[in-house]
Design an enzyme around this catalytic site. Structure first.
Site, PDB file in Angstrom:
ATOM      1  N   ASP A   1       0.819  -1.226   0.000  1.00 29.99           N
ATOM      2  CA  ASP A   1       0.000   0.000   0.000  1.00 29.99           C
ATOM      3  C   ASP A   1       0.848   1.270   0.000  1.00 29.99           C
ATOM      4  OD1 ASP A   1      -2.266  -1.665   0.190  1.00 29.99           O
ATOM      5  OD2 ASP A   1      -1.958  -1.806   2.352  1.00 29.99           O
TER       6      ASP A   1
ATOM      7  N   GLY B   1       1.494   2.930  -2.609  1.00 29.10           N
ATOM      8  CA  GLY B   1       1.084   3.780  -3.739  1.00 29.10           C
ATOM      9  C   GLY B   1       1.783   3.352  -5.024  1.00 29.10           C
ATOM     10  N   LYS B   2       2.042   2.049  -5.124  1.00 24.31           N
ATOM     11  CA  LYS B   2       2.755   1.541  -6.308  1.00 24.31           C
ATOM     12  C   LYS B   2       1.963   1.759  -7.585  1.00 24.31           C
ATOM     13  CE  LYS B   2       3.137  -2.519  -4.389  1.00 24.31           C
ATOM     14  NZ  LYS B   2       2.764  -2.195  -3.013  1.00 24.31           N
TER      15      LYS B   2
ATOM     16  N   ALA C   1      -3.663  -8.092  -4.129  1.00 26.83           N
ATOM     17  CA  ALA C   1      -3.176  -6.725  -4.351  1.00 26.83           C
ATOM     18  C   ALA C   1      -4.312  -5.829  -4.838  1.00 26.83           C
ATOM     19  CB  ALA C   1      -2.086  -6.736  -5.412  1.00 26.83           C
ATOM     20  N   GLY C   2      -4.185  -4.547  -4.550  1.00 30.07           N
ATOM     21  CA  GLY C   2      -5.145  -3.584  -5.092  1.00 30.07           C
ATOM     22  C   GLY C   2      -4.373  -2.337  -5.480  1.00 30.07           C
ATOM     23  N   HIS C   3      -4.127  -2.179  -6.772  1.00 32.25           N
ATOM     24  CA  HIS C   3      -3.356  -1.015  -7.224  1.00 32.25           C
ATOM     25  C   HIS C   3      -4.312   0.062  -7.712  1.00 32.25           C
ATOM     26  CE1 HIS C   3       0.471  -3.628  -7.868  1.00 32.25           C
ATOM     27  NE2 HIS C   3       0.251  -3.331  -6.617  1.00 32.25           N
TER      28      HIS C   3
ATOM     29  N   GLN D   1       2.276  -5.985  -3.087  1.00 29.79           N
ATOM     30  CA  GLN D   1       2.601  -6.040  -1.637  1.00 29.79           C
ATOM     31  C   GLN D   1       3.920  -5.297  -1.355  1.00 29.79           C
ATOM     32  OE1 GLN D   1       1.669  -9.472  -3.036  1.00 29.79           O
ATOM     33  NE2 GLN D   1      -0.375  -8.679  -2.769  1.00 29.79           N
TER      34      GLN D   1
ATOM     35  N   ALA E   1      -7.534  -1.326  -0.511  1.00 31.30           N
ATOM     36  CA  ALA E   1      -8.153  -1.241  -1.841  1.00 31.30           C
ATOM     37  C   ALA E   1      -8.831  -2.560  -2.214  1.00 31.30           C
ATOM     38  CB  ALA E   1      -7.094  -0.885  -2.885  1.00 31.30           C
TER      39      ALA E   1
ATOM     40  N   THR F   1      -9.841  -5.129   0.347  1.00 29.17           N
ATOM     41  CA  THR F   1     -10.792  -5.609   1.361  1.00 29.17           C
ATOM     42  C   THR F   1     -11.536  -4.476   2.057  1.00 29.17           C
ATOM     43  OG1 THR F   1      -9.055  -5.543   3.026  1.00 29.17           O
ATOM     44  CG2 THR F   1      -9.361  -7.628   1.871  1.00 29.17           C
TER      45      THR F   1
HETATM   46  P1  IMP Z   1      -2.522 -12.837   1.833  1.00 32.56           P
HETATM   47  O1  IMP Z   1      -1.519 -12.298   0.876  1.00 32.56           O
HETATM   48  O2  IMP Z   1      -3.945 -12.583   1.431  1.00 32.56           O
HETATM   49  O3  IMP Z   1      -2.266 -14.265   2.188  1.00 32.56           O
HETATM   50  O4  IMP Z   1      -2.364 -12.017   3.221  1.00 32.56           O
HETATM   51  C1  IMP Z   1      -1.170 -12.111   4.013  1.00 32.56           C
HETATM   52  C2  IMP Z   1      -0.847 -10.769   4.635  1.00 32.56           C
HETATM   53  O5  IMP Z   1      -0.453  -9.858   3.620  1.00 32.56           O
HETATM   54  C3  IMP Z   1      -2.034 -10.109   5.342  1.00 32.56           C
HETATM   55  O6  IMP Z   1      -1.546  -9.380   6.442  1.00 32.56           O
HETATM   56  C4  IMP Z   1      -2.568  -9.145   4.300  1.00 32.56           C
HETATM   57  O7  IMP Z   1      -3.267  -8.070   4.880  1.00 32.56           O
HETATM   58  C5  IMP Z   1      -1.274  -8.691   3.653  1.00 32.56           C
HETATM   59  N1  IMP Z   1      -1.464  -8.267   2.272  1.00 32.56           N
HETATM   60  C6  IMP Z   1      -1.681  -9.040   1.184  1.00 32.56           C
HETATM   61  N2  IMP Z   1      -1.784  -8.289   0.084  1.00 32.56           N
HETATM   62  C7  IMP Z   1      -1.617  -7.024   0.465  1.00 32.56           C
HETATM   63  C8  IMP Z   1      -1.574  -5.773  -0.243  1.00 32.56           C
HETATM   64  O8  IMP Z   1      -1.706  -5.703  -1.478  1.00 32.56           O
HETATM   65  N3  IMP Z   1      -1.369  -4.670   0.510  1.00 32.56           N
HETATM   66  C9  IMP Z   1      -1.165  -4.719   1.848  1.00 32.56           C
HETATM   67  N4  IMP Z   1      -1.194  -5.855   2.545  1.00 32.56           N
HETATM   68  C10 IMP Z   1      -1.411  -6.994   1.860  1.00 32.56           C
END
Ligand code: IMP
Length: 426
Positions: free
Chosen positions: A13, A15-16, A39-41, A223, A298, A300
């Site tokens: 997060d 801001g990529k 991911a949510g970009h 991430q 972005a 959840t």
């Molecule tokens: P997973 O990748 O869904 O298995 O989640 C594992 C950990 O990574 C959790 O703490 C998530 O909140 C965090 N996480 C996964 N993807 C992102 C992302 O794009 N941004 C921030 N945190 C992430």
């Protein structure tokens, strides 16, 4: 543009999405190299907001070619939704999306297993995953039982979907979770494979041919470094390698073909999900960062945990990734702060100082951040277009961050839109 790896330098997060969008104008091929629809970009382009989960943000620039690399775990149903969303927004996708035949797929039972696993963990052991099936999909990859995108082309694909759904159901039932409808799964993947067939590519040859032809490649990470399965705050991490090394294994482009690494880093810190976060703020200041910075996931929608800039994390990220240039983001969020703090080291309860991030979380739990304080600039930066025009105190803050973490500032972002980007050599 030289071949570039872009990575997140904190807990994601950073801001990529916006920085990738800005750098894409100089690239020909953009490759996402790991992660999945966790991911949510977010990109704001010409006043419209787009949130991309799987397709590289480069897709918003006409003519750029976008690859979902072999290191990604791709949920075909999420990808189809994203393709529809982009089409509805009028983006021309024709001949621009390529999915590696080696990319592993997130199947519906991986999502179900992810949620069931989180549900049965005690509070102390919950990871706070995004529920997108990431851990189970990478688990299947490493356990050599996964489905790859190329498998959709094989005649036995649907029989394997049937038998794997049946196997997964046994595990789901043992975890107290509902079973999946086997025939529904077969029908779902039949239709997904029909629709995605045309995008399947030998991405390793495609990317290397593009490089040989003098095209410029941007390798896009999701991430961040502190969520890396090897270098992050294990086990509170994701299941892939968002760091620079992962860019090569996740794309098939040799490390010898990489010219530079860009680390995206926010001017403060956030984390979503569980796990250590030394500079987390539990007071009004944390609330202010969350509210002003719009710090909600972005993917959840979960509120992000917020805290001061952590130079220990920044230095560690510089080291692990070999960062050449920093893209610093969200300076404007600090505009209203009378004072700003920077964590320069951690101090353990017995006085031992750590300036490198420790692997042992029990050590980290005994540490407190060592802060230095600077005076805030208390004026709006988001309409500034030249670095030299920033308030002196804002420049002093940014320059102190760079001094503490090393490397060179390449981009400073002072707002979400493309225009609010100060370019300094990148
Ligand atoms: P997973 O990748 O869904 O298995 O989640 C594992 C950990 O990574 C959790 O703490 C998530 O909140 C965090 N996480 C996964 N993807 C992102 C992302 O794009 N941004 C921030 N945190 C992430």
């Amino acid at each position: 543009m030289p071949n570039t790896i872009l990575v997140g330098s904190q807990w994601g997060d950073e801001g990529k999405g916006k920085i990738i969008d800005v750098l894409t104008s100089q690239a020909d091929v953009i490759v996402r190299f790991q992660g999945g629809s966790n991911a949510g970009h977010t990109v704001i382009a010409e006043g419209k907001k787009y949130v991309l989960h799987l397709i590289p943000s480069g897709i918003l620039h006409p003519g750029k070619l976008c690859v979902i690399g072999n290191g990604v775990v791709m949920d075909p149903l999420d990808l189809l939704k994203e393709i529809d969303m982009l089409r509805e927004q009028g983006i021309d996708l024709e001949g621009r999306i390529f999915i590696s035949d080696r990319t592993h797929m997130v199947m519906q039972w991986h999502r179900a297993l992810d949620s069931a696993d989180e549900a049965r963990r005690s509070d102390a052991k919950k990871i706070g995953t995004t529920g997108r099936g990431i851990g189970p999909a990478y688990g299947a990859k490493m356990g050599r039982t996964g489905f790859r995108v190329g498998d959709m082309l094989s005649p036995g694909f649907l029989d394997n979907v049937r038998s794997d759904t049946e196997d997964a159901n046994k595990i789901l039932v043992s975890m107290g979770a509902p079973e999946l409808d086997v025939e529904e799964m077969v029908a779902t993947y039949k239709s997904a494979s029909d629709l995605l067939n045309k995008y399947i590519t030998d991405s390793v040859s495609f990317i290397n041919n593009a490089d040989r032809d003098g095209k410029s490649i941007l390798l896009e990470g999701a991430q961040g470094t502190m969520l890396d399965i090897d270098f992050g705050t294990y086990p509170f991490v994701t299941s892939s390698n968002p760091t620079a090394g992962g860019a090569c294994t996740g794309s098939g482009l040799s490390p010898r073909k990489i010219d530079r690494v860009v680390g995206v880093i926010k001017c403060y810190t956030t984390r979503v999900g569980a796990g250590p976060f030394p500079t987390e703020l539990f007071d009004e200041m944390g609330e202010q960062l969350r509210a002003v910075g719009g710090e909600f996931g972005a993917t959840t929608g979960r509120p992000r945990r917020c805290g001061w800039f952590d130079a220990v994390v920044g230095r560690y990220s510089a080291m692990v990734n070999g960062v050449d240039f920093w893209a610093m983001t969200k300076l404007d969020v600090l505009d209203g702060m009378e004072t700003v703090k920077i964590c320069t080291a951690y101090e353990r309860d017995d006085g031992k100082i750590y300036d490198v991030f420790p692997a042992d979380l029990s050590v980290l739990s005994r540490c407190k951040p060592v802060y230095e304080e600077m005076s805030g600039w208390m004026s709006k930066t988001s309409d500034i277009t030249r670095y030299e025009d920033l308030p002196l105190k804002a420049r002093a803050y940014v320059e102190r961050l760079v001094e503490l973490i090393g490397g060179q500032l390449g981009i400073l972002s002072v707002g979400p839109a493309r225009e609010t980007t100060l370019r300094l050599g990148l």
